[in-house]
Design an enzyme around this catalytic site. Structure first.
Site, PDB file in Angstrom:
ATOM      1  N   ARG A  35      -3.443 -10.405   5.216  1.00 26.23           N
ATOM      2  CA  ARG A  35      -3.941 -10.306   3.880  1.00 26.23           C
ATOM      3  C   ARG A  35      -2.999  -9.981   3.188  1.00 26.23           C
ATOM      4  NH1 ARG A  35      -6.780  -7.153   0.313  1.00 26.23           N
ATOM      5  NH2 ARG A  35      -8.304  -8.165  -0.854  1.00 26.23           N
ATOM      6  N   LYS A  93       0.816  -1.527  -0.094  1.00 23.60           N
ATOM      7  CA  LYS A  93       0.128  -0.187  -0.019  1.00 23.60           C
ATOM      8  C   LYS A  93       0.812   1.252   0.003  1.00 23.60           C
ATOM      9  CE  LYS A  93      -4.322  -1.803   1.664  1.00 23.60           C
ATOM     10  NZ  LYS A  93      -5.552  -1.893   2.561  1.00 23.60           N
TER      11      LYS A  93
END
Length: 386
Positions: A364, A325
């Site tokens: 995740r 991210k």
């Protein structure tokens, strides 16, 4: 009065200075070893004085700003410094005290024996062409092959999604979402891949969720945090596990100047409300996801990872999803280096390992094989006790 647990691995001296503690007090308290640090927000002056005396009587500390003994203000912030035995004693002792200290005592009880869960890896498969990381996009037989690879490389859970929730993304509609995910779901069902791993559907639409749960999926991964009643009904109908994620705003505009007075307390309040809603629908099995990058500034994301253990007081597994991210790029830009998603695996491994250290148990990620190795090495070091 509100309370949250802090990571003990912080610069306590700086925190006490910001709180307004006098310098001699900072020197004494910053040297004390503790297993627990709690930030108490807006504690009544009378309560602060009682709690400080009770803490000192058992060898613990309550750090307060200068002026508390004279009650210059009605409320203050404070920091409780204690070990587990002292925490247990205070949680009992304050039950009989006034100024809402009984409420504080009941909250402290929630942190005495925080749960521990085995670490699981959740591999990500995106059945769309606009997810932020190109390496996560798979369709048809290619997706099934990638799923098999992920399972072989150590994935416990496979998360399938048909729409992007990256900042700026626009939802294409339920028909398009179903069109993208049904071929993969059908293939998983036909080949009985759901017997080899647990499957999760990343959707906030009840129609898509039901299609997946009817075909062997066990987890509902909801970025809206159970906003929809219809969605909650479907989760309950299939006795599924639900991942309740916090976000602020919608993907289209969530990164346009998000702001929190206190991100830990705001996310905590969100989880409290949505857990109560889940229970009202008969949902028992939940996972909490703080929503890294979903309406968060860099400092919010770091705070949530650093102090993630706080959220274990709810008693549920915590999921971390920071894979590749933009917060990694934000950190690197401070060093004069710009990164694209394909270059962020090292940063991802650090963020996820730190989150696991701080209480997360479901990771995740896009890179299952690399995470499996990194987490096994981390656990070997963490659990070594000779």
């Amino acid at each position: 009065m509100k309370i949250y647990k802090l990571n003990c691995d912080i610069n306590l001296s700086n925190l006490l200075l910001k709180l307004g503690v006098d310098k001699p007090g900072i020197e004494i308290m910053s040297k004390k070893k503790s297993g627990f640090l709690f930030y108490i927000k807006d504690i009544n002056c009378g309560a602060a004085n009682i709690l400080k005396q009770d803490a000192l009587s058992i060898g613990a500390e309550l750090a307060v700003p200068m002026g508390v003994p004279n009650c210059k203000n009605k409320t203050f912030d404070a920091i409780l410094i204690c070990n587990k035995k002292q925490l247990e004693t205070l949680a009992k002792k304050e039950l009989s005290q006034p100024f809402k200290l009984k409420e504080l005592a009941n909250k402290l009880k929630e942190f005495i024996n925080l749960p521990k869960f085995p670490v699981k890896i959740m591999g990500v498969i995106n059945a769309n062409e606009d997810s932020f990381f190109e390496g996560s996009r798979f369709q048809g037989t290619q997706a099934v092959k990638q799923i098999e690879n992920m399972i072989g490389n150590g994935a416990d859970i496979i998360d399938i999604g048909g729409v992007s929730s990256r900042p700026g993304s626009i939802y294409p509609g339920v028909d398009e979402e179903l069109k993208r995910v049904t071929p993969i779901i059908d293939e998983i069902y036909k080949t009985k891949l759901y017997e080899k791993a647990v499957f999760s559907i990343d959707t906030f639409k009840a129609e898509v969720l039901e299609y997946a749960l009817e075909r062997g999926f066990k987890i509902a991964n909801d970025i809206t945090g159970l906003e929809s009643d219809e969605y909650a009904k479907v989760v309950s109908k299939y006795n599924a596990k639900v991942i309740i994620m916090h976000k602020k705003g919608n993907p289209k505009d969530m990164q346009k100047n998000p702001f929190y007075e206190n991100v830990i307390l705001e996310v905590d309040e969100f989880f409290k409300d949505r857990i109560e809603k889940a229970k009202s629908f008969g949902i028992k099995d939940m996972v909490l996801d703080v929503g890294i990058g979903f309406g968060k500034r860099l400092e919010d994301n770091i705070a949530l990872i650093k102090h993630m253990e706080h959220f274990l007081h709810f008693g549920y597994e915590l999921l971390i999803g920071a894979s590749r991210k933009s917060m990694i790029d934000m950190i690197m830009k401070k060093e004069g280096v710009s990164t694209h998603p394909g270059e962020r695996l090292p940063g991802t491994l650090i963020l996820h390992t730190e989150a696991v250290r701080n209480g997360a148990s479901i990771v995740r990620c896009h890179d299952v094989k690399e995470h499996f190795q990194a987490l096994k090495v981390f656990e070997a070091i963490r659990d070594f006790d000779v």
